[in-house]
Motif scaffolding. Structure first.
Motif, short mmCIF file in Angstrom:
data_model
loop_
_atom_site.label_atom_id
_atom_site.label_comp_id
_atom_site.label_asym_id
_atom_site.label_seq_id
_atom_site.Cartn_x
_atom_site.Cartn_y
_atom_site.Cartn_z
N TYR A 50 0.85 -1.19 0.00
CA TYR A 50 0.00 0.00 0.00
C TYR A 50 0.89 1.24 0.00
O TYR A 50 1.95 1.24 0.59
CB TYR A 50 -0.94 0.02 1.19
CG TYR A 50 -0.24 -0.14 2.52
CD1 TYR A 50 -0.06 -1.39 3.06
CD2 TYR A 50 0.23 0.96 3.23
CE1 TYR A 50 0.58 -1.54 4.26
CE2 TYR A 50 0.87 0.80 4.43
CZ TYR A 50 1.04 -0.45 4.95
OH TYR A 50 1.68 -0.63 6.12
N PRO A 51 0.43 2.26 -0.67
CA PRO A 51 1.26 3.46 -0.71
C PRO A 51 1.15 4.21 0.60
O PRO A 51 0.13 4.21 1.26
CB PRO A 51 0.67 4.27 -1.85
CG PRO A 51 -0.73 3.82 -1.91
CD PRO A 51 -0.80 2.42 -1.42
N ARG A 52 2.24 4.82 0.93
CA ARG A 52 2.26 5.59 2.16
C ARG A 52 2.82 6.96 1.87
O ARG A 52 3.87 7.07 1.25
CB ARG A 52 3.15 4.86 3.16
CG ARG A 52 2.65 5.00 4.58
CD ARG A 52 3.64 4.53 5.57
NE ARG A 52 3.99 3.14 5.37
CZ ARG A 52 4.78 2.48 6.21
NH1 ARG A 52 5.26 3.09 7.26
NH2 ARG A 52 5.09 1.24 5.99
N SER A 53 2.12 7.94 2.25
CA SER A 53 2.63 9.29 2.01
C SER A 53 3.61 9.66 3.11
O SER A 53 3.31 9.47 4.28
CB SER A 53 1.50 10.31 2.04
OG SER A 53 0.58 9.99 1.04
N MET A 54 4.73 10.15 2.69
CA MET A 54 5.67 10.59 3.71
C MET A 54 6.23 11.92 3.30
O MET A 54 6.29 12.23 2.12
CB MET A 54 6.80 9.57 3.85
CG MET A 54 6.34 8.30 4.50
SD MET A 54 7.71 7.24 4.90
CE MET A 54 8.53 8.16 6.13
N CYS A 55 6.61 12.64 4.24
CA CYS A 55 7.19 13.92 3.91
C CYS A 55 8.32 14.21 4.89
O CYS A 55 8.37 13.64 5.96
CB CYS A 55 6.15 15.03 3.94
SG CYS A 55 5.52 15.34 5.57
N THR A 56 9.18 15.04 4.44
CA THR A 56 10.29 15.41 5.30
C THR A 56 10.35 16.92 5.35
O THR A 56 10.14 17.58 4.36
CB THR A 56 11.61 14.90 4.69
OG1 THR A 56 11.47 13.54 4.38
CG2 THR A 56 12.74 15.09 5.66
N GLN A 57 10.63 17.39 6.49
CA GLN A 57 10.75 18.84 6.59
C GLN A 57 12.18 19.16 6.98
O GLN A 57 12.73 18.54 7.88
CB GLN A 57 9.79 19.37 7.64
CG GLN A 57 9.76 20.87 7.66
CD GLN A 57 8.49 21.38 8.28
OE1 GLN A 57 7.66 20.59 8.68
NE2 GLN A 57 8.36 22.68 8.35
N TYR A 58 12.71 20.10 6.30
CA TYR A 58 14.09 20.44 6.62
C TYR A 58 14.22 21.94 6.63
O TYR A 58 13.37 22.66 6.09
CB TYR A 58 15.05 19.82 5.60
CG TYR A 58 14.84 20.30 4.20
CD1 TYR A 58 13.92 19.69 3.36
CD2 TYR A 58 15.55 21.40 3.71
CE1 TYR A 58 13.73 20.14 2.09
CE2 TYR A 58 15.36 21.84 2.43
CZ TYR A 58 14.45 21.20 1.62
OH TYR A 58 14.26 21.65 0.34
#
Lengths: 108, 891
Positions: B247-255
């Protein structure tokens, strides 16, 4: 005569501030940024977000340009880089520890 | 010795005795034995005695026995006549040597079993026959050529070794005698005819003998050996695999970027390295920057040249062309148009405010009549030049009105009696939009279908009544001459401080009137400090109220109770009293740029596609909830009735003593025009350039320059009644005149007179509004005093900017500012000079008179000077080291 020589040395070691002011005062100069070798801005006349953006992007470009020059001839080194775009010109002078970025709008 | 007889070959010693050699020697004794041997028989006793027993001591193989002569002699003595050796007694005694050879003759070749060799030579011969032969043959050949008697070998009899057996086997011989048969035919059958017949071979058994083929296993060979070539190749394997996609999983990174702290920066800045770096690098930069300044190497001159050329070709007609004109005999008869506004979203719809063309006195006199004739705002559409599309009913003559930028269905207007009026035309918008497209066709289509029902609607122009009007007591006391919406980006609090606008739409209005007030209004319901119960009760009460006159309930909360949010007064700077503003201009406003391009309008439409906000539900928020905005300029320019331009701040200040809010005095005031200021407008290209028109002149100001206008036009022949900037060209502005002319000023072309003048109408021009329909069509709406609205088309020369026009204009403005500054300086300098001059004059008058010098005195002084000069010369020469040596002693 000795008095004269001493005066020359003093003049040469002009303050960083004065030099920068002189450059800033030229026509069309929009901003100056001093960045250290890692790409962290040290001094700037632009706002923070622009500074950080410029520093990060230009640092990569300078590294690439420098490595290009040195790959072709290891005795050579990059002295000056000018990026001319439609709206302005970005001039970069790299050094061992720092580089100085100046953005100028020549048509202004 | 003498002759050496070649020995005959004694072959193998294998037993075959070849004593024939003796016979071949030639001298063969008659008895059949040679001379030098004597056959004798030995008895067994003798044999035993001498050790030569037959077949024991001497055999076929070893037939030789050496006997000693003494033994033989002794034997002869002992046994005298019995001894075997007695016949040869003499021979034995004569024997030269000591030993005699006895040879066993097994085959009785010489007749006896033994023989005795008599001579030493013979003995030698017997003992060494073979060896001597080979040697002797070899010896014979080499040394002697004498032997001519070399005998060729004679053929010997065949000695079979068994090879003939094989040959015998191979040869074919008859094993038995051959059988002979004779077959003959019976005689009588000779010559008889022959009869042949067929006979099937298969009929009888053994009719034929066949030789069937069969697979002879002997011939099915298995190949045991095979010669092939082999090549090794790398082992290639292609395979595929599929990964399971769970299943797709949304991920994000903040920098965030790395930055230095302030101290670190300071350290770096102070370091030596940085100083050296900057110093070394600065020169490169200066060179580069100067290069850029001197000339722009990337500028394409060729292309730039062509742009100007294309302009010349089309310079045919610089005049404004009449596109359409609207006048309504019914509604705008005897009336004048006070204000024009293009509809911001619907193309081709324009609204005009129609007012009475009467002077003040006439108004008072005819007030009763006026009451019966309501004032109107007419909506015209290009599709129908005769009938207006919509009528807005106003309580009194409207001198200014505006569409709400965030919701073009809301229109605010300022009336002559000081009231602010709100209309909501959302119910009629479709009609307005519909009639835009080919109105003529619409009418034709409608006449075909359902004539009876459609007639009424067509003939009557719908009238929209205002849905809210401000309270009279709290509003203006004079006709509202200017009304504007504040942009939706900020709102103003009760103290005049600009705050962030959480609604995002325009909710506030600013008005001004000659009653020396500038007022800020809010279209939201005021924050009411009531308990919840009361609020609910109020709401319940409101609902059953019906819409009288079909007026929408949009602003019911404001009707008749509307109060201004802020009241800004303009007290005079030097004297008492107040300025009476006619027109105002804010820095962040919605007026000067709302004739924008299609992109802006599309954006506006997109925003509007959401449901129109419920204005009744909006509430004025408390000032504490909102964040004040720093970068909004709170100063405004106001043009007054007396021809002044006032620059003031709208923020209210609190008087510490009384707690009342009051406005500060304006910071600047400029007396510039000879009549009422009828236009204060900012340029759409430069936020800080303002145009003011009044009296016989117009002036251009720059915000921040307080010396005066940067450009002021010369007095024209006729009064200037209205002015407007061009929306597409920074250097062009339109001035409307008293005599119905429009002056087009191109500031880059000439500034002492208009570039062109065009007569539009016979009477005074009351309003000018340009509008950009598309890039190819720019329209100018001009209204005149007679109530006619003219739509003109702006030609190409006046609507397309030349290259770098904005740049040139900004440079021009800067130059003008410099000029002003220079003039100021000069003025100051002149004043100072004058002062100095006067002081000088004064000083001269009060100085005592200096007596004349005597001639001797003058001479003396001259000599002294000369002496001084000489000493000075000496000193200098000494310093430079050029003095002659003698002078050095003087030191």
């Amino acid at each position: 005569v000795t008095v004269l020589i001493h005066h020359c040395i003093l003049y040469k070691k002009a303050e960083v501030e004065e030099t920068l002011k002189r450059i800033q005062g030229q026509k069309g100069v929009q901003g100056i940024i001093i960045v250290n070798a890692e790409g962290i801005p040290i001094k700037t006349t632009l706002d923070n977000s622009s500074t950080v953006q410029y520093a990060g992007l230009i640092h990569q470009l300078v590294m690439k340009a420098r490595s290009t020059v040195r790959d072709i001839d290891p005795q050579n080194d990059l002295t000056f880089l000018r990026v001319r775009s439609k709206k302005n010109e970005i001039m970069i002078a790299p050094d061992k520890d720092y580089f100085l970025i100046v953005i100028q709008n020549p048509s202004d | 010795m003498s002759t050496k007889r070649p020995k005959s070959t004694t072959t193998t010693s294998k037993g075959k005795d070849k004593k024939a050699d003796e016979s071949s020697a030639g001298s063969v004794a008659g008895s059949g034995h040679p001379n030098d041997i004597l056959p004798l028989t030995l008895t067994s006793a003798t044999q035993e005695l001498f050790g030569c027993r037959c077949d024991e001591d001497v055999t076929g193989d070893n037939p030789y026995k050496i006997l000693r002569k003494e033994d033989i002699v002794q034997d002869m003595r002992m046994r005298a006549a019995v001894s075997d050796f007695s016949p040869m007694k003499q021979l034995v005694l004569d024997y030269p040597e000591d030993e005699l050879l006895l040879v066993y003759d097994r085959d009785f070749i010489y007749g006896s079993s033994f023989y005795l060799v008599l001579t030493a030579d013979a003995k030698e011969r017997h003992l060494k026959p073979v060896v001597a032969l080979g040697v002797e043959v070899a010896l014979e050949r080499e040394p002697s050529e004498v032997f001519a008697t070399q005998k060729t070998s004679e053929p010997q009899p065949w000695i079979s070794l068994g090879s003939e057996q094989e040959i015998e086997e191979e040869s074919v011989t008859d094993s038995r005698p051959r059988l002979k048969y004779r077959i003959s035919r019976v005689r009588r059958e000779f010559g008889a005819p022959i009869f042949f017949s067929d006979r099937n071979a298969m009929e009888t058994k053994d009719g034929f003998i066949e030789c069937t083929p069969y697979q002879d296993k002997n011939f099915s060979l298995k190949q045991m050996e095979r010669h092939t070539g082999v090549q090794t190749i790398p082992n290639l394997k292609s395979s595929s695999t599929q990964t399971q996609w769970t299943y797709p999983r949304s991920m994000c990174t903040q920098y965030e970027p790395r930055e230095f702290s302030e101290e670190k920066k300071e350290n770096c800045l102070q370091s030596e390295k940085l100083k050296n770096f900057v110093n070394s690098v600065a020169s490169r930069f200066e060179m580069a920057i100067q290069q850029n300044e001197i000339m722009d190497v990337f500028f394409d001159d060729w292309k730039a040249l062509s742009e100007e050329d294309s302009g010349y070709g089309r310079k045919a007609d610089p005049h404004l062309k009449e596109y359409q004109s609207f006048t309504d005999l019914h509604f705008s008869k005897e009336k004048t148009i006070s204000n024009i506004n293009w509809h911001p979203t619907i193309n081709g719809v324009i609204a005009v405010a129609v007012t009475e063309r009467l002077s003040f006195e006439d108004r008072i006199n005819g007030s009763t009549k006026l009451l019966l004739n309501p004032s109107l705002i007419l909506f015209w559409s290009f599709s129908d030049p005769i009938n207006p599309q919509l009528l807005l009913e106003c309580p009194d003559d409207v001198f200014s009105f505006e569409f709400c930028p965030s919701d073009p269905n809301i229109i605010v207007g300022g009336c002559m009696n000081g009231q602010v009026v709100l209309w909501d035309i959302s119910t009629h918008v479709e009609q307005l939009q519909g009639t835009r497209t080919s109105g003529g066709k619409n009418i034709a289509a409608n006449t075909n279908a359902l004539q009876g029902f459609e007639d009424k609607r067509e003939n009557e122009t719908p009238v929209v009544r205002y849905c809210a009007v401000s309270g009279i007591e709290n509003g203006h006391k004079a006709p509202i001459t200017d009304i504007q919406w504040l942009p939706g980006t900020f709102e103003v609090s009760r103290m005049g401080v600009p705050m962030e606008n959480k609604n995002g739409i325009c909710v506030q209005i600013v008005t001004c009137a000659p009653d020396c007030c500038v007022m800020f209004w809010d279209i939201r319901a005021p924050r009411v400090l009531q308990t919840m119960a009361d609020q609910r009760k109020q709401k319940v009460e409101e609902k059953p109220l019906e819409n009288p006159h079909g007026v929408p309930n949009t602003f019911k909360h404001l009707d008749l109770t509307w109060k201004p949010l802020i009241r800004v007064s303009l007290p005079k700077i030097d004297t008492s009293g107040e300025y009476s503003p006619l027109k105002i201009s804010l820095r962040d406003n919605t007026c000067d740029n709302h004739t924008g391009s299609n992109a802006d309008r599309a954006h506006l439409n997109a925003e509007r596609s959401e449901v129109a906000p419920e204005y009744a539900l909006l509430r004025v928020p408390s000032a504490k909830q909102l964040k004040p905005l720093e970068d909004i300029c709170t100063r405004l320019y106001a043009g007054t009735e007396d021809g002044e331009l006032v620059y003031t701040d709208w923020k209210l200040e609190k008087d510490n003593d009384s707690g009342r809010l009051f406005s500060a005095k304006p910071s600047h005031r400029f007396i510039i025009h000879d009549g009422q200021v009828n236009t204060v407008r900012r340029s759409p290209f430069f936020k800080d350039i303002i145009l003011t028109v009044g009296g016989w002149t117009f002036a251009i100001w720059k915000e921040g320059v307080t010396n005066g206008p940067i450009i002021q036009s010369s007095c024209s022949q006729k009064k200037c009644t209205v002015g407007y900037w061009s929306q597409s060209r920074p250097a062009v502005l339109f001035i409307g005149k008293e005599d119905g002319n429009i002056d087009v000023w191109d500031l880059l072309e000439k500034t002492h007179e208009p570039s062109q003048t065009q007569n539009i109408t016979a009477t005074q021009i009351t309003c000018i509004k340009p509008w950009i329909v598309s890039s190819k069509q720019h329209l100018l709406a001009v209204s005149d005093h007679l109530g006619t609205l003219h739509i003109l088309e702006i030609p190409w020369t006046l609507r397309s900017p030349s290259s770098n026009e904005k740049l040139s204009m900004s440079k021009y403005f800067e130059k003008e500012v410099d000029r002003l500054v220079y003039f100021e300086k000069r003025r100051e300098m002149r004043a100072k000079e004058k002062k100095d001059y006067e002081a000088e004059e004064l000083r001269k008058k009060t100085e005592p008179i200096i007596p004349e010098k005597q001639v001797e005195q003058i001479l003396e002084e001259a000599m002294k000077e000369y002496e001084d000069y000489l000493s000075l010369e000496r000193v200098i020469l000494k310093e430079m080291g050029l003095l002659p040596d003698t002078d050095k002693v003087d030191i």
